[in-house]
Design a protein around this motif. Structure first.
Motif, mmCIF file in Angstrom:
data_model
loop_
_atom_site.group_PDB
_atom_site.id
_atom_site.type_symbol
_atom_site.label_atom_id
_atom_site.label_comp_id
_atom_site.label_asym_id
_atom_site.label_seq_id
_atom_site.Cartn_x
_atom_site.Cartn_y
_atom_site.Cartn_z
ATOM 1 N N THR A 101 -5.229 -7.088 0.128
ATOM 2 C CA THR A 101 -5.100 -5.761 -0.476
ATOM 3 C C THR A 101 -6.299 -5.449 -1.358
ATOM 4 O OG1 THR A 101 -2.708 -6.112 -0.510
ATOM 5 C CG2 THR A 101 -3.542 -4.261 -1.770
ATOM 6 N N SER A 102 -6.780 -6.437 -2.104
ATOM 7 C CA SER A 102 -7.941 -6.228 -2.975
ATOM 8 C C SER A 102 -9.189 -5.917 -2.164
ATOM 9 C CB SER A 102 -8.175 -7.479 -3.837
ATOM 10 O OG SER A 102 -7.065 -7.762 -4.642
ATOM 11 N N SER A 153 0.248 -1.403 -8.088
ATOM 12 C CA SER A 153 -0.339 -2.741 -8.056
ATOM 13 C C SER A 153 0.579 -3.769 -8.694
ATOM 14 C CB SER A 153 -1.695 -2.743 -8.779
ATOM 15 O OG SER A 153 -2.614 -1.887 -8.136
ATOM 16 N N CYS A 210 -14.871 -9.007 -3.164
ATOM 17 C CA CYS A 210 -14.618 -7.566 -3.345
ATOM 18 C C CYS A 210 -15.857 -6.829 -3.842
ATOM 19 C CB CYS A 210 -13.459 -7.361 -4.327
ATOM 20 S SG CYS A 210 -11.831 -7.784 -3.662
ATOM 21 N N GLU A 255 0.827 -1.202 0.000
ATOM 22 C CA GLU A 255 0.000 0.000 0.000
ATOM 23 C C GLU A 255 0.867 1.261 0.000
ATOM 24 O OE1 GLU A 255 -2.668 -0.581 3.281
ATOM 25 O OE2 GLU A 255 -4.163 -1.537 1.977
ATOM 26 N N HIS A 279 0.651 3.935 -3.062
ATOM 27 C CA HIS A 279 0.367 5.344 -2.837
ATOM 28 C C HIS A 279 1.482 6.235 -3.376
ATOM 29 C CE1 HIS A 279 -2.454 4.203 0.739
ATOM 30 N NE2 HIS A 279 -3.038 4.051 -0.439
ATOM 31 N N ARG A 295 -8.546 -0.514 -8.869
ATOM 32 C CA ARG A 295 -7.426 -1.158 -8.177
ATOM 33 C C ARG A 295 -7.744 -2.622 -7.910
ATOM 34 N NH1 ARG A 295 -4.243 -0.621 -2.810
ATOM 35 N NH2 ARG A 295 -2.240 -1.301 -3.603
ATOM 36 N N ARG A 355 -9.316 -4.553 0.798
ATOM 37 C CA ARG A 355 -9.170 -3.200 1.346
ATOM 38 C C ARG A 355 -9.461 -2.150 0.277
ATOM 39 N NH1 ARG A 355 -5.631 -3.055 6.229
ATOM 40 N NH2 ARG A 355 -4.910 -1.016 5.568
ATOM 41 N N ALA A 356 -9.037 -2.426 -0.953
ATOM 42 C CA ALA A 356 -9.329 -1.506 -2.049
ATOM 43 C C ALA A 356 -10.830 -1.434 -2.317
ATOM 44 C CB ALA A 356 -8.585 -1.945 -3.309
ATOM 45 N N GLU A 412 -12.288 1.556 -4.462
ATOM 46 C CA GLU A 412 -11.333 1.631 -5.579
ATOM 47 C C GLU A 412 -11.550 0.442 -6.517
ATOM 48 O OE1 GLU A 412 -7.671 1.729 -3.446
ATOM 49 O OE2 GLU A 412 -7.843 3.856 -2.941
ATOM 50 N N ASP A 458 -1.314 3.917 -9.461
ATOM 51 C CA ASP A 458 -1.633 2.775 -10.315
ATOM 52 C C ASP A 458 -1.423 3.148 -11.778
ATOM 53 O OD1 ASP A 458 -2.172 0.579 -8.784
ATOM 54 O OD2 ASP A 458 -4.261 1.108 -8.426
ATOM 55 N N GLU A 516 -8.063 4.921 -11.776
ATOM 56 C CA GLU A 516 -9.438 5.088 -11.308
ATOM 57 C C GLU A 516 -10.193 6.130 -12.131
ATOM 58 O OE1 GLU A 516 -10.783 3.202 -9.108
ATOM 59 O OE2 GLU A 516 -9.018 2.259 -8.192
#
Length: 385
Positions: A293-294, A78, A126, A66, A70, A305, A296-297, A302, A74, A204
């Protein structure tokens, strides 16, 4: 520099490294004790400890990924997580092929399990949680279409075509070289486009997410912030340290998963569970950092992402695994069986068709996620049939 190192190598990061590599060393030393058949209490205790260590390391991988995402933005952020995990997974499969025993279907079983897990379980979760929390997710349709176009071609070459043109589910020696060349060429072309001329297609487009990225200074070309080359030049030391720490933390996850395979085979064998279930469980563990991670996105809304992480991971897995195993098979004289069963080919076809349908819309909802989860449930059912 010392201040930078201290900010990255925090006590928590050092603890994860020591725990992960300490567990790898402990398993290596305990090899004779854990040789099958293992007493049931010891087997359960070892599996619980291994999974616990893997979870701790996985959260460390997510933390570093992450930070990199940041900093780089992206699709580059990623890609760091995706390629680090996939490359290690490819090395792991290669090591199994070069080791003792008969592993003619290891690549097929791994790719099929990863495909079902990523395209249905992870993406389904997700979309479900993201849709419930935000109403819908809005991925960049051009980018997701590029991912899915790659997957349709690569999965067909990997798992379907050998059943029709090969011998006993394997490509003939004369067919292997063209498949390796076209697979690598297509994957390399895709990466060049993704990181170059088409980079904007993997960013995005949801106004809610873009506004947050602008506020945090994470959007590059559209906010006057330096492009990725400028970011790398400005923060080279930090990026190298974080990338190195990410790989050093993810390696124990993969190595422990490999060691855990023997214990799982032993335990599942006693329960009468199918052999393929072990491969599914290993794939779940190996891609745990990417899955976390996915999710959380998705919770952050997001949508693109999520696509970059999930679809990108599978494109890299198929695009690198199949050429690697075919080359190893050709050099060692091993037969590499790739053709899947009719039932699995049907499920793979349904999954790809569902994925294309899901991401063709401007807004992806929780209903789409539920449909993907049902397909994964059916796949799980077929493992026991």
């Amino acid at each position: 520099m010392p201040a930078l190192v201290r900010s990255i190598l925090t006590p928590a990061a050092v603890f994860r490294l020591v725990l992960g590599w300490g567990a790898v060393a402990a398993l290596a030393l305990a090899g004779p004790v854990l040789a099958p058949p293992v007493p049931a209490p010891l087997l359960v205790a070892a599996l619980v400890l291994i999974v616990g260590v893997i979870l701790v390391c996985a959260f460390g991988v997510v933390h570093e990924a992450e930070h990199l995402a940041h900093r780089l933005g992206d699709p580059y952020g990623s890609l760091v997580l995706t390629l680090s995990i996939v490359l290690i997974e490819v090395v792991l499969i290669a090591a199994v092929m070069l080791g003792p025993g008969d592993h003619v279907t290891i690549a097929r079983d791994s790719v099929m399990a990863v495909s079902m897990i990523i395209l249905n379980l992870v993406i389904g979760l997700c979309l479900l949680v993201g849709g419930i929390r935000h109403g819908s997710l809005r991925p960049n349709r051009t980018g997701t279409s590029a991912f899915l176009a790659m997957l349709v071609v690569l999965c067909s070459l990997a798992l379907a075509l050998p059943a029709l043109v090969g011998t006993d589910g394997a490509y003939t020696p004369g067919q292997e070289l063209p498949v390796v060349v076209v697979t690598l060429a297509l994957y390399a072309f895709f990466l060049v486009r993704q990181m170059g001329a088409q980079a904007d297609d993997f960013r995005e487009v949801d106004p809610r997410v873009v506004a947050r990225q602008v506020a945090r200074g994470e959007v590059a070309s559209r906010t006057g912030r330096p492009g990725v080359v400028g970011v790398i030049a400005e923060h080279r030391s930090e990026l190298m340290l974080r990338a190195g720490l990410l790989v050093a933390t993810v390696l124990p996850v993969v190595l422990l998963s490999h060691d855990m395979a023997a214990l799982l085979d032993d335990g599942l064998g006693r329960l009468g569970a199918p052999v393929a279930l072990s491969g599914v469980l290993i794939a779940l563990i190996v891609f745990l950092p990417e899955s976390i991670t996915s999710l959380r996105a998705a919770l952050a809304g997001e949508g693109q992402r999520v696509s970059n992480l999930c679809h990108g991971a599978l494109v890299s897995t198929v695009g690198l695994t199949i050429p690697a195993v075919l080359v190893i098979g050709g050099l060692t004289g091993q037969t590499v069986v790739l053709a899947e069963s009719p039932a699995n080919l049907l499920l793979l076809g349904v999954t790809l068709l569902l994925s294309v349908t899901t991401f063709a819309t401007t807004k992806v909802t929780a209903t789409h996620g539920a449909a993907h989860l049902v397909v994964f449930a059916v796949y799980g059912m077929t493992l026991f049939s």
